[in-house]
Every structure is written in C-alpha cells, then in structure tokens.
Scaffold this motif. Structure first.
Motif, short mmCIF file in Angstrom:
data_model
loop_
_atom_site.label_atom_id
_atom_site.label_comp_id
_atom_site.label_asym_id
_atom_site.label_seq_id
_atom_site.Cartn_x
_atom_site.Cartn_y
_atom_site.Cartn_z
N VAL A 1 -11.24 13.54 13.86
CA VAL A 1 -10.82 12.60 12.80
C VAL A 1 -11.61 12.88 11.55
O VAL A 1 -12.74 13.37 11.60
N ARG A 2 -11.01 12.56 10.41
CA ARG A 2 -11.68 12.78 9.13
C ARG A 2 -12.14 11.48 8.49
O ARG A 2 -13.12 11.46 7.74
N THR A 3 -11.41 10.39 8.73
CA THR A 3 -11.74 9.12 8.09
C THR A 3 -11.75 7.99 9.11
O THR A 3 -11.17 8.10 10.20
N ALA A 4 -12.39 6.89 8.71
CA ALA A 4 -12.38 5.70 9.55
C ALA A 4 -10.95 5.18 9.74
O ALA A 4 -10.60 4.67 10.81
N LYS A 5 -10.13 5.35 8.71
CA LYS A 5 -8.73 4.92 8.82
C LYS A 5 -8.04 5.65 9.96
O LYS A 5 -7.25 5.06 10.71
N ASP A 6 -8.34 6.94 10.13
CA ASP A 6 -7.76 7.71 11.24
C ASP A 6 -8.15 7.10 12.58
O ASP A 6 -7.33 7.02 13.51
N VAL A 7 -9.42 6.67 12.69
CA VAL A 7 -9.90 6.09 13.94
C VAL A 7 -9.14 4.81 14.27
O VAL A 7 -8.68 4.61 15.40
N PHE A 8 -8.99 3.94 13.28
CA PHE A 8 -8.30 2.67 13.53
C PHE A 8 -6.81 2.88 13.81
O PHE A 8 -6.21 2.15 14.59
N THR A 9 -6.22 3.89 13.18
CA THR A 9 -4.82 4.21 13.47
C THR A 9 -4.65 4.63 14.92
O THR A 9 -3.73 4.17 15.62
N LEU A 10 -5.54 5.50 15.41
CA LEU A 10 -5.48 5.93 16.80
C LEU A 10 -5.74 4.76 17.75
O LEU A 10 -5.11 4.66 18.82
N ALA A 11 -6.64 3.86 17.36
CA ALA A 11 -6.92 2.70 18.20
C ALA A 11 -5.68 1.82 18.34
O ALA A 11 -5.39 1.31 19.43
N ARG A 12 -4.95 1.67 17.25
CA ARG A 12 -3.73 0.85 17.31
C ARG A 12 -2.66 1.51 18.18
O ARG A 12 -1.79 0.84 18.72
N GLU A 13 -2.74 2.82 18.29
CA GLU A 13 -1.79 3.55 19.14
C GLU A 13 -2.23 3.55 20.61
O GLU A 13 -1.55 4.12 21.46
N GLY A 14 -3.40 2.94 20.87
CA GLY A 14 -3.87 2.82 22.24
C GLY A 14 -4.80 3.91 22.72
O GLY A 14 -5.11 3.98 23.92
N ASP A 15 -5.27 4.78 21.82
CA ASP A 15 -6.19 5.85 22.22
C ASP A 15 -7.48 5.24 22.75
O ASP A 15 -8.18 4.50 22.04
N ALA A 16 -7.84 5.58 23.99
CA ALA A 16 -9.00 4.96 24.65
C ALA A 16 -10.30 5.29 23.93
O ALA A 16 -11.19 4.44 23.80
N ARG A 17 -10.45 6.54 23.47
CA ARG A 17 -11.70 6.94 22.81
C ARG A 17 -11.85 6.24 21.46
O ARG A 17 -12.94 5.83 21.07
N ALA A 18 -10.74 6.10 20.74
CA ALA A 18 -10.78 5.38 19.46
C ALA A 18 -11.11 3.91 19.68
O ALA A 18 -11.89 3.31 18.92
N LEU A 19 -10.55 3.34 20.75
CA LEU A 19 -10.84 1.93 21.06
C LEU A 19 -12.32 1.74 21.42
O LEU A 19 -12.93 0.73 21.07
N GLU A 20 -12.91 2.73 22.08
CA GLU A 20 -14.34 2.66 22.39
C GLU A 20 -15.18 2.70 21.11
O GLU A 20 -16.18 1.98 20.98
N ALA A 21 -14.77 3.54 20.16
CA ALA A 21 -15.49 3.62 18.88
C ALA A 21 -15.38 2.31 18.12
O ALA A 21 -16.36 1.84 17.51
N VAL A 22 -14.20 1.69 18.15
CA VAL A 22 -14.01 0.40 17.48
C VAL A 22 -14.87 -0.66 18.15
O VAL A 22 -15.48 -1.50 17.48
N GLU A 23 -14.94 -0.64 19.47
CA GLU A 23 -15.77 -1.61 20.20
C GLU A 23 -17.24 -1.47 19.80
O GLU A 23 -17.94 -2.46 19.59
N GLU A 24 -17.69 -0.23 19.68
CA GLU A 24 -19.08 -0.01 19.29
C GLU A 24 -19.33 -0.47 17.85
O GLU A 24 -20.36 -1.07 17.54
N GLU A 25 -18.37 -0.20 16.97
CA GLU A 25 -18.50 -0.67 15.58
C GLU A 25 -18.57 -2.19 15.54
O GLU A 25 -19.39 -2.77 14.81
N ALA A 26 -17.73 -2.86 16.32
CA ALA A 26 -17.74 -4.32 16.36
C ALA A 26 -19.09 -4.85 16.86
O ALA A 26 -19.61 -5.86 16.36
#
Length: 380
Positions: free
Chosen positions: A271-296
């Motif tokens: 990924v290049r941007t935080a926006k990319d991470v949140f987009t993948l999280a919304r699509e259900g990507d498990a690794r992106a969701l883990e990154a969002v959980e850690e950010e939270a």
C-alpha cells in the motif's frame, strides 16, 4: 447610549434574522422611536437594509429590516501539506468565492507566495480588492508564538518555523490578520456548523499527516499558557522516549497517516497511502483490518489521556484518518474499555476537509462585525 442602542438593534437582526421595527422593539426592550432612530443611523451607514414589507395581518404593512451582508467581507485560508484552501465570505457568513490550489511549495518563501496568490485570486473572483477585506484568518499547522512572530512545531511544512514568519504573512495579507492553529479552527468549525453544535465541553482531534487537537470550553477555545494546548501528537506513547527525541511527537510517530501504512506494510500489504489501507479494510482484507485495529488502539491511548485531564462530553474525530470512524469506532471502544472507565462519546466530524476553513471564516466574522461597526460608526 446611541451607540449602545445601535449595537442592540444590530445584534437582534444578526441573531434572529429580518424583523420589523415593532418586533425589534419588543425583542430588545427599546422604545419604537429609539429603534427607529437606530435603524435610520444603521441604514445610513450601510449596516442594515430594507428587505421588503410585511404582507399578512390587518392594518398597514410594515417595513422589514435585515443586516446588510455586503457591508464587509472576510477571508479565510487553510494551509495544508497538500492543499491551500481559500474562501471569501460576506458578513452573513455566506461564501461568495471559494478556491483550492495545490501546495507544491518546498520552502517557506514559495509557500508564502502561493498563499498570497491564492488569496488574491479568491478575492478577485468575489469582485473585490484585497483592501476590501475587513478581517483575515489563516489556519496552519503549528503553534503561533507572537512574541517572536514564529510558528513552532510545524515540521510537515518545510521552512515554516523560520523566525519572523508571522510578520511576513501580515505583510502579504494585511495587518488585520489572525494566524491560528488548524486543529483549533477545525474545532471552531465543528462547533459553529458541525458535529459539536450542542457541546459545551468537547475536543476535536485531527488525525492525518500529523495529529492535533482543539479544545473548546463553553464555546471558547482553550489554548493554554503558551498556545500549545491540544498538541497531543507529543503525548509520550511508547514511553520512555529515545535519548534524542525526533522533531515529530511520539504519538504522532505512532498514529499519524504514515504509521498506518507502516503497520499494513509490516503485515505484507503493498500500500502507498493510509486511504489504501482503509479501502482494503472495508473490502474485508484481514491484514488491513488488523492494521486498523492497531491504529484504533493507539488512538485509544490519546482519548484515554484526554478524557482523564479534560473530561470532554464529546470527542470529534476529523482529518484523513479520523474520518474513517465507521471502521475505527468498534476497536476504539474495545481498547478504551480495557484502559479507562472514562469514555466520552466519540463521533465523526461533519464538515470533513471544510472544517478548518469554516472555523477560519467564523473567527474572522467575530472580529469583522465589530470592526465594520466601528468604522462605519465613526461619523455618528
């Protein structure tokens, strides 16, 4: 006494809108002749105008008066790492010109010229001259230090901390200038027209390229002894700090946009941007969701710290990261439940990228309305 009467009439029209002379008299407690004289004076000096006549009810129609929004104009500027946003508004707060321009500057001198050029273009679009602007408010990362005319703690804008910068801004934009921290203006924007309209004590946290916070108590910004209240990016996340602390605060290093990318990359995502991470999280990507959980979880450290010191009724999340409250809320609440019994309501900002500019216009109007009255009233 005459000036006090004029102010009372003008304030009534600002607060409650157009009205007839009898209505103004009833609302202010002034006599009808006194209100009539005040309206005559204010109309003579361009501060109020007629808005028609009443057409309902028995008897003769009455003249309706309103504030003249064209009696003055204000300029709001929001300087960001990627964009410079500019708006011109009349005294009613209606935006009459709006301009966004990319911030391509790599030095303070270049950025100053870009700001001046954007301001001139917006003012010209409104059919005005720079001399017509009554008050200008600039929002920027950093803490204004008026004793040295310097902005401190603005590492994301190259050269923006150089000594005397505030004087240079005043020289370019006019002496009726206020420079305010952008997170503070975001808080004012959300208080005036967004998610914090009914909040007496709240904080507004902006999480994006950096992390900042505005604190509002009873409708007034709290800046602290040196203007640095709300600089939560410097909270000691991951204590103890290194022997040579970075220019960036410890929490900002851990939870700003670049950190979200780093957390996702560490999990194998490209990924290049935080926006990319949140987009993948919304699509259900498990690794992106883990990154969002850690950010939270990291943001929960900040919310718990703020709740223990300020006890806000509301925490408004804004900025590029903060606007993803739909993904952050649940893990934030889970983390807070393990950290503290003090859990304020957390809501997304309603104004998005317009929040700081809205706050700049609102702040400029508070000054401009008095300035216009004083200038127009000098001959009274």
């Amino acid at each position: 006494m005459r000036e006090l009467n004029q102010r009372a009439v003008l304030q009534r029209l600002r607060d409650h809108g157009p009205a007839t002379r009898p209505r103004i008299a009833a609302d202010t407690g002034l006599s009808k002749p006194t209100v009539g004289q005040a309206l005559l004076d204010l109309e003579q000096h361009g501060l109020v105008r007629t808005a028609g006549r009443t057409i309902s009810g028995p008897g003769r129609s009455a003249v309706v008066y309103e504030v003249n929004p064209a009696a003055g104009h204000v300029l709001g500027i929001d300087i960001g790492r990627g964009l410079i946003r500019v708006a011109v508004a009349d005294l009613a707060g209606s935006v009459v010109a709006r301009l966004d321009t990319r911030n391509k500057a790599r030095s303070a001198g270049a950025l100053l010229q870009s700001v001046r050029s954007a301001a001139e273009d917006a003012v010209a679009e409104a059919g005005l001259r720079m001399a017509d602007i009554v008050s200008t408010v600039v929002g920027t990362p950093g803490v204004p230090d008026h004793r040295s005319a310097t902005l401190r703690r603005a590492p994301n804008l190259p050269g923006w901390e150089r000594k005397g910068l505030l004087n240079e801004l005043s020289s370019l934009l006019g002496t009726d200038l206020v420079v305010e921290n952008d997170a503070n203006l975001t808080a004012i924007g959300e208080y005036e027209a967004g998610a914090a309209r009914d909040a007496d004590v709240f904080v507004c946290v902006t999480v994006g390229t950096g992390i900042g916070m505005g604190i509002v108590v009873d409708g007034v910004l709290f800046r602290g002894a040196h203007g640095a209240a709300g600089e939560v990016g410097y909270l000691p996340y991951g204590w103890p700090p290194p022997s040579s602390p970075p220019r960036e605060g410890l929490l900002e290093s851990a939870a700003a946009a670049h950190s979200v990318v780093e957390m996702a990359s560490a999990r194998g995502l490209s990924v290049r941007t935080a926006k990319d991470v949140f987009t993948l999280a919304r699509e259900g990507d498990a690794r992106a969701l883990e990154a969002v959980e850690e950010e939270a979880t990291r943001l929960a450290f900040m919310v718990a710290s703020v709740a223990a010191v300020i006890d806000p009724a509301l925490v408004v999340l804004g900025g590029g990261i903060g606007k993803n409250t739909d993904l952050l809320s649940a893990p934030l609440e889970r983390a807070l439940a393990h950290a503290t019994p003090l859990r304020p309501t957390i809501v997304p900002g309603e104004l998005g990228e317009e929040a700081a500019l809205t706050g700049a216009i609102a702040t400029a109007l508070r000054t401009a309305r008095d300035v216009v009255f004083e200038r127009r009233g000098q001959a009274l």
